[in-house]
Design an enzyme around this catalytic site. Structure first.
Site, PDB file in Angstrom:
ATOM      1  CD1 TRP A 299      40.519 -35.398  35.152  1.00 20.53           C
ATOM      2  CD2 TRP A 299      41.956 -35.362  33.444  1.00 20.53           C
ATOM      3  NE1 TRP A 299      39.785 -35.396  33.991  1.00 20.53           N
ATOM      4  CE2 TRP A 299      40.628 -35.370  32.930  1.00 20.53           C
ATOM      5  CE3 TRP A 299      43.013 -35.344  32.555  1.00 20.53           C
ATOM      6  CZ2 TRP A 299      40.363 -35.363  31.559  1.00 20.53           C
ATOM      7  CZ3 TRP A 299      42.739 -35.336  31.190  1.00 20.53           C
ATOM      8  CH2 TRP A 299      41.431 -35.339  30.700  1.00 20.53           C
ATOM      9  CG  ASP A 300      38.416 -32.065  36.411  1.00 17.79           C
ATOM     10  OD1 ASP A 300      38.729 -33.267  36.501  1.00 17.79           O
ATOM     11  OD2 ASP A 300      37.314 -31.689  35.995  1.00 17.79           O
ATOM     12  CD  GLU A 429      35.092 -40.173  32.497  1.00 15.97           C
ATOM     13  OE1 GLU A 429      35.753 -40.082  33.538  1.00 15.97           O
ATOM     14  OE2 GLU A 429      33.999 -39.577  32.326  1.00 15.97           O
ATOM     15  CE  LYS A 497      32.190 -37.689  29.558  1.00 17.32           C
ATOM     16  NZ  LYS A 497      32.295 -38.124  30.962  1.00 17.32           N
ATOM     17  CD  GLN A 498      36.670 -36.044  28.634  1.00 19.23           C
ATOM     18  OE1 GLN A 498      35.677 -36.352  29.265  1.00 19.23           O
ATOM     19  NE2 GLN A 498      37.688 -35.433  29.189  1.00 19.23           N
TER      20      GLN A 498
END
Length: 690
Positions: A299-300, A429, A497-498
């Site tokens: 997906w980056d 994640e 996580k993010q």
């Protein structure tokens, strides 16, 4: 030095970083390597079956370093990445001579890598000057069955094929490399003042292709313009687009470095017949066996890199989407393997589109990648109005297949009369197997609404189920605390996580009141891991810029700098230096913080909206060469005013544009070649009113 200390486009140092992972990369759309590394990668060439798929490593004849001539004292040494020319320069200078080595991946001839060595006499003496070269090359690879072939016009020849294709029965991709042998030393003769030697490496998928590409390069070399044409190509690129600020040098360098590394992966604008194999987190210079995911497509590409590319280079953006079209067959197979209809794009893909992630949980649960792929197609459609991609070239098949997967994957809850999406992993994640990830479900809704609207535009039937699921999928929201829980059962205070929920609003279009947007930002800002990946803080910065809070935006922009390494501005995935390097994903998020955060650009069906804001420490932002509907546009603003100019109608079909200002609703014609300035205001760039 040479003044480069204050130049945001040139990065110099007296020595190389102790960690070779952080050395500069030189890449074009076909070949990539890290300077002084023993490996070259070829776009789209992978070795290893599923679970072990990685970029095939080709031994690099460019792994050559200058050494100081015997007896030299008072030696000055510099290492420089010049983004203006897309080249890396190593210079040794003593009292009587200057020796320099230049390394680059040719931008016009993408099958060609070059290093040159120049020696110049700085005094009136006439003694020969000999510069040793330390070469480390072995014609071997752990990924390729290589054989040494007969020399060709004085060049060495190596050829072979990958050992293990991604899928059983697939052809083993061939690799053919020609290169000029490197002597142990180069000598400037007694009567010579200066001299340059050029060494070419040429790679192709067949012997004929490699020889033809060498002939083309040799022709330029004979004319003495091999490097000039490469450098001029980079010069035209920078003349045609850019992103800069009046602000701290470190910020300007980070922006320029990120643009350089991202644009290095793209073909020169106007290149015909370019086939994209996707953009990976570590770029083309990374992705060997021990770093396999650095070379896979995630997906980056679609969420983090694609929007920047679309704004400046729509034709390269189209090629990236064509990668998804070409690998749709693999995505359909992935969906089938999971027991669902439609396409499930791989969490990690390579050549075929089949899942190559070595751990099943990610491929099975991080299905939000489907929404990222659909969003990229949606943004492209709004920004270019290129209906051909969707009518004739496979775009509709991707969008409709994603919609079919979503409808197959959701479950109807008779209890709350909504569709649920169970057992997923969100971008965060740290949590897996959750139900109703709000980020994922909003993407489901967005994908389905776009599929229905696109079907209408193309004159195709609209599946009723698409709109039914879109309108009735659960979007978790806590009305008492006025925020979006990350998933069903999420408790405030749990570490994430993010960036996840904070991606709602941007880059994922989703209407939020300022109060809810603020509450989402504050809630997750407090619990996001400081060890999270680089793009996280950029998205918090975008959110605070949306809310007109330049100080908090600046705090998060500054946090991104923990991932930028010196001196060559190579990004690491994590702030502690771990994970992928040359981390294009983090660079992409950082660029979006400026390109979409500071400007307020949002790509919509009606046009490109803007709502500019200068973060603290920045007094002016300049964006040049965005390409909307075939028009090239410059956009600049300070704290007081905005200036817009259509510099060219790059396509004959390009419509006339105007700026609609808010809240006045004034319409300002954007006549090509004429600057339009107005007091600081939000608005929209759009087709001229009839």
């Amino acid at each position: 030095m040479d003044g480069s200390e204050d130049d945001p486009t040139i990065f110099s140092a007296r020595c190389l970083p102790s960690d070779p992972r952080l050395w500069a990369t030189v890449t074009n759309s076909y070949l990539g390597t890290r300077v002084y590394h023993d490996t070259i990668h070829i776009n789209g060439v992978y070795n290893g079956a599923v679970g072990d798929t990685h970029r095939a490593s080709l031994p690099s004849p460019l792994n050559v370093q200058l050494e100081a001539p015997a007896g030299t004292e008072q030696l000055t040494e510099t290492f420089t990445l010049d983004t203006n020319t897309g080249s890396f320069l190593h210079t040794l200078e003593g009292p009587s001579f200057r020796a320099s080595q230049r390394i680059y991946a040719h931008r016009v001839l993408p099958h060609v890598l070059v290093f040159s060595v120049s020696i110049a006499r700085l005094t009136t003496g006439n003694k020969p000057i000999t510069v040793p070269l330390r070469a480390d090359f072995s014609p071997e690879s752990p990924d390729l069955d290589l054989r040494v072939g007969p020399d060709f016009q004085g060049l060495r020849y190596l050829h072979g094929h990958v050992l293990n294709p991604e899928q059983p029965g697939e052809p083993q991709q061939e690799v053919h490399m020609l290169w000029m042998p490197v002597p142990p030393a180069l000598t400037l003769g007694e009567e010579e003042k200066d001299r340059t030697w050029e060494f070419l490496t040429v790679v192709g998928s067949s012997q004929a292709e490699a020889q033809d590409c060498f002939a083309e390069a040799l022709q330029l070399q004979t004319r003495g313009v091999l490097y000039t044409i490469h450098a001029d190509s980079w010069g035209r690129l920078w003349a045609g687009c850019g992103l800069d600020v009046a602000g701290p040098l470190a910020l300007r360098q980070a922006l320029r470095g990120s643009l350089y590394y991202l644009f290095s992966e793209l073909p020169q604008p106007g290149t015909q017949g370019f086939i994209s194999h996707g953009l990976s987190p570590g770029g083309l210079s990374n992705g060997s066996k021990e770093e396999c995911y650095w070379g896979h497509i995630f997906w980056d590409q679609d969420i983090w890199m694609f929007p920047n590319i679309l704004m400046f280079h729509p034709e390269a953006a189209r090629a990236i989407l064509e990668y998804r079209v070409r690998t749709l067959g693999g995505a359909l197979k992935n969906g089938q393997n999971l027991g669902y209809q439609g396409a499930k794009f791989a969490w990690e893909s390579a050549s075929t589109g089949l899942e190559v992630c070595p751990e099943d949980i990610y491929g099975t649960q991080e299905i939000h990648i489907n929404g990222a792929v659909a969003l990229a197609f949606q943004l492209y459609y709004y920004y270019t109005q290129d209906s051909k991609l969707f009518q004739e070239d496979g775009g509709w098949d991707v969008v409709s297949s994603v919609a079919e997967f979503w409808c197959s994957r959701v479950e109807w809850s008779s209890q709350d009369k909504m569709y649920h999406l169970k057992g997923v992993m969100p971008p965060d994640e740290y949590h897996s197997g959750v139900n109703n990830s709000v980020y994922t479900n909003v993407l489901v809704q967005n994908s389905l609404h776009f599929a229905a609207a696109l079907a209408k535009d193309l004159g195709l039937p609209i599946r009723k189920q698409w709109l039914e699921v879109a309108d009735r999928i659960k979007i978790p929201f806590d009305s008492e605390q006025n925020f979006h829980p990350e998933f069903d059962g999420y408790e405030r205070g749990e570490e994430v996580k993010q960036a996840d929920v904070v991606l709602l609003g941007y880059p994922v279009p989703f209407p939020l009141t300022p109060d809810i947007r603020r509450k989402n930002l504050e809630t997750y800002e407090a619990v996001t891991s400081p060890q999270g990946p680089a793009m996280t803080w950029s998205m918090f910065a975008v959110g605070w810029m949306e809310l007109r809070d330049p100080s908090r935006a600046q705090v998060h922009l500054s946090r991104s700098f923990a991932n930028v390494t010196e001196p060559f501005k190579v990004w690491t995935e994590n702030a502690d230096g771990s994970g992928a390097v040359n981390f294009l994903t983090g660079m992409g998020g950082f660029l979006q913080a400026a390109l979409f955060g500071c400007t307020g650009f949002r790509i919509t069906e009606a046009g490109v909206t803007f709502d500019p804001l200068c973060p603290d420490l920045v007094s002016r932002v300049s964006v040049s060469g965005i390409s909307y509907l075939g028009n090239k546009i410059n956009f600049a603003f300070s704290k007081d005013s905005v200036t817009l100019e259509v510099t060219a109608r790059a396509e004959p079909w390009a419509p006339l544009l105007e700026a609609e200002l808010w809240p006045s609703l004034a319409h300002l014609p954007l006549t090509p070649g004429q600057k339009v300035s107005f007091p600081h205001s939000a608005g929209r760039i759009q087709r001229s009113s009839p």
